[in-house]
Design a protein around this motif. Structure first.
Motif, PDB file in Angstrom:
ATOM      1  N   THR A  85     -12.591   8.623  13.502  1.00  0.00           N
ATOM      2  CA  THR A  85     -12.981   9.016  12.145  1.00  0.00           C
ATOM      3  C   THR A  85     -11.733   9.270  11.320  1.00  0.00           C
ATOM      4  O   THR A  85     -10.847  10.013  11.762  1.00  0.00           O
ATOM      5  CB  THR A  85     -13.846  10.287  12.184  1.00  0.00           C
ATOM      6  N   PRO A  86     -11.602   8.669  10.139  1.00  0.00           N
ATOM      7  CA  PRO A  86     -10.407   8.909   9.315  1.00  0.00           C
ATOM      8  C   PRO A  86     -10.260  10.389   8.965  1.00  0.00           C
ATOM      9  O   PRO A  86     -11.252  11.098   8.745  1.00  0.00           O
ATOM     10  CB  PRO A  86     -10.659   8.049   8.057  1.00  0.00           C
ATOM     11  N   ALA A  87      -9.013  10.842   8.941  1.00  0.00           N
ATOM     12  CA  ALA A  87      -8.748  12.239   8.598  1.00  0.00           C
ATOM     13  C   ALA A  87      -8.949  12.498   7.106  1.00  0.00           C
ATOM     14  O   ALA A  87      -9.148  13.642   6.702  1.00  0.00           O
ATOM     15  CB  ALA A  87      -7.328  12.623   9.007  1.00  0.00           C
ATOM     16  N   GLU A  88      -8.895  11.439   6.303  1.00  0.00           N
ATOM     17  CA  GLU A  88      -9.050  11.582   4.859  1.00  0.00           C
ATOM     18  C   GLU A  88     -10.220  10.717   4.396  1.00  0.00           C
ATOM     19  O   GLU A  88     -10.512   9.674   4.987  1.00  0.00           O
ATOM     20  CB  GLU A  88      -7.774  11.150   4.130  1.00  0.00           C
ATOM     21  N   PRO A  89     -10.887  11.139   3.329  1.00  0.00           N
ATOM     22  CA  PRO A  89     -11.976  10.311   2.790  1.00  0.00           C
ATOM     23  C   PRO A  89     -11.427   9.125   2.008  1.00  0.00           C
ATOM     24  O   PRO A  89     -10.254   9.089   1.632  1.00  0.00           O
ATOM     25  CB  PRO A  89     -12.733  11.287   1.881  1.00  0.00           C
ATOM     26  N   GLY A  90     -12.300   8.166   1.773  1.00  0.00           N
ATOM     27  CA  GLY A  90     -11.908   7.033   0.938  1.00  0.00           C
ATOM     28  C   GLY A  90     -11.771   5.746   1.726  1.00  0.00           C
ATOM     29  O   GLY A  90     -11.494   5.738   2.935  1.00  0.00           O
ATOM     30  N   LEU A  91     -11.954   4.627   1.016  1.00  0.00           N
ATOM     31  CA  LEU A  91     -11.880   3.307   1.627  1.00  0.00           C
ATOM     32  C   LEU A  91     -10.465   2.983   2.099  1.00  0.00           C
ATOM     33  O   LEU A  91     -10.282   2.361   3.148  1.00  0.00           O
ATOM     34  CB  LEU A  91     -12.365   2.255   0.627  1.00  0.00           C
TER      35      LEU A  91
END
Length: 417
Positions: A85-91
């Protein structure tokens, strides 16, 4: 539900839903393989190179997700996604992480293999192992529907009468259960290949362990930030109010005439002073201000000066500023070690060393006490070891009977020169 291999090995394969699941799994390969082939050809086609190639690297992700779901037809063991899961939001954060993951490139390799080869093999095996006996079984029906009164069985034998068609149907009835076994074996091998490429168990465990380690580090950072917030709130709020109250009581004590009122004001003034001192100690225990202002060298020197036990401090003056969680863990580790030495070891003197190797922080605390320190005896060392372990660090205690006791902390924290 058993998987296909278990059904085959336990002799109940034909009595279970395994054959139909195997046939459905192999037939479903065409439903995913044809779109995968078209997508690969389209993305690598002329005129789409600039846009198609970056998208091509991600083309296996949706196919991998679909193939992991299709595995449930053959293998009930869950096949979770190997992606983190990416640590930051966004594409953008999602894309950066996906391009760096090995799972993305394994899925792309599977997409190429599946689109250009595997689904063809699935259909060919299904046609031979299931189609041949079914064609033989339906030979009488084929003859009944034939307008010219003859049927060519498997494009090979010409049959014009019903007795021969019934013999073909009997052969198909005998051949069908026999060929269902290699059909199930092929589907099981096919599912094993898919799992090996798209949901490898060992790599999945390593990835999840790494994710747990990163999440623990994030929790420690959040915990330290919360400690800092509480310390600021107490320092700027409750402490300032207590200082004002102490000053007000002091002035009232000076202005009050001698008598019972003055005595009560004096008592209240003294109690307010004691509460203020206790609050300051509490704030210092939550997050010492000296650690924020002067870093770990100044904080360790402050510990040595305030310790009830004489302490020789050998601290590298070039010790760099480190992450707050690392500095806090080292600070409270030295505090705990010196407190234990003063309370339990009977030591006359202690020494603290601190240095940074460029890759890790090394802290040593040594005392000349009686030794025999046991972390399981409730001395606080167990909690300290847990705190260090969250940062992937290690705590080592050497304390033979008769001493000395040496406590060593090693916390990985690479720092560029």
């Amino acid at each position: 539900m058993d998987d296909t291999w278990q059904s085959l090995s336990r002799g109940r394969y034909l009595r279970s839903a395994g054959p139909w699941r195997a046939a459905g799994y192999l037939a479903g390969g065409a439903l995913t393989g044809i779109p995968a082939l078209l997508a690969l050809v389209l993305l690598t086609g002329t005129g789409l190179l600039l846009v198609g190639l970056p998208l091509l690297a991600l083309a296996g992700i949706p196919l991998g997700a679909l193939e992991r779901r299709r595995l449930r037809l053959i293998d009930p063991d869950p096949a979770p996604t190997p992606h983190r899961t990416p640590a930051e939001p966004g594409l953008a954060a999602w894309a950066r992480l996906r391009y760096r993951e090995q799972a993305t490139w394994r899925e792309l390799g599977y997409a190429v293999l599946h689109g250009f080869l595997l689904w063809w093999v699935d259909l060919a095996a299904l046609g031979i192992l299931l189609g041949v006996p079914l064609l033989l079984l339906t030979t009488p029906l084929q003859l009944a529907l034939a307008g010219d009164g003859e049927v060519k069985v498997l494009k090979t034998w010409l049959i014009t009468d019903y007795p021969a068609t019934f013999l073909c149907a009997a052969a198909g009835a005998l051949l069908l259960p026999v060929l269902l076994y290699p059909l199930g074996a092929l589907a099981g091998a096919r599912a094993a290949l898919t799992r090996a490429l798209l949901a490898p168990r060992e790599r999945e465990l390593r990835g999840r362990l790494a994710e747990v380690t990163r999440s623990r580090a994030r929790l420690v950072a959040a915990f330290e930030a919360e400690r800092r917030r509480i310390e600021r709130d107490l320092h700027d709020g409750a402490q300032q109010r207590l200082v004002a109250l102490t000053m007000t009581l002091g002035l009232a004590r000076l202005d009050a005439p001698p008598g019972p009122l003055a005595d009560q004001l004096a008592t209240a003034h003294d109690e307010a002073g004691k509460v203020l001192a206790e609050l300051r100690e509490l704030i210092h225990g939550i997050h010492p201000q000296v650690l924020t202002d002067y870093g770990l060298p100044g904080a360790l020197a402050d510990i040595a000066e305030r310790s009830a036990l004489p302490v020789d401090a050998h601290i590298d003056p070039a010790l760099p500023r480190l992450p707050e969680s690392v500095e806090a863990a080292a600070y409270f580790g030295v505090c705990e070690a010196l407190a234990n030495a003063g309370k339990h070891s009977g030591a006359a003197r202690a020494a603290v060393t601190a240095r940074h190797t460029g890759a890790a922080l090394l802290i040593g605390v040594r005392d000349d006490g009686r030794g025999g320190a046991d972390p399981a005896a409730g001395s606080g060392l167990t909690g300290l070891a847990d705190r260090i372990a969250v940062l992937d660090g290690t705590l080592t205690i050497t304390s033979p009977p008769g001493g000395p006791t040496v406590l060593s902390l090693e916390i990985p924290c690479p720092v560029s020169p």
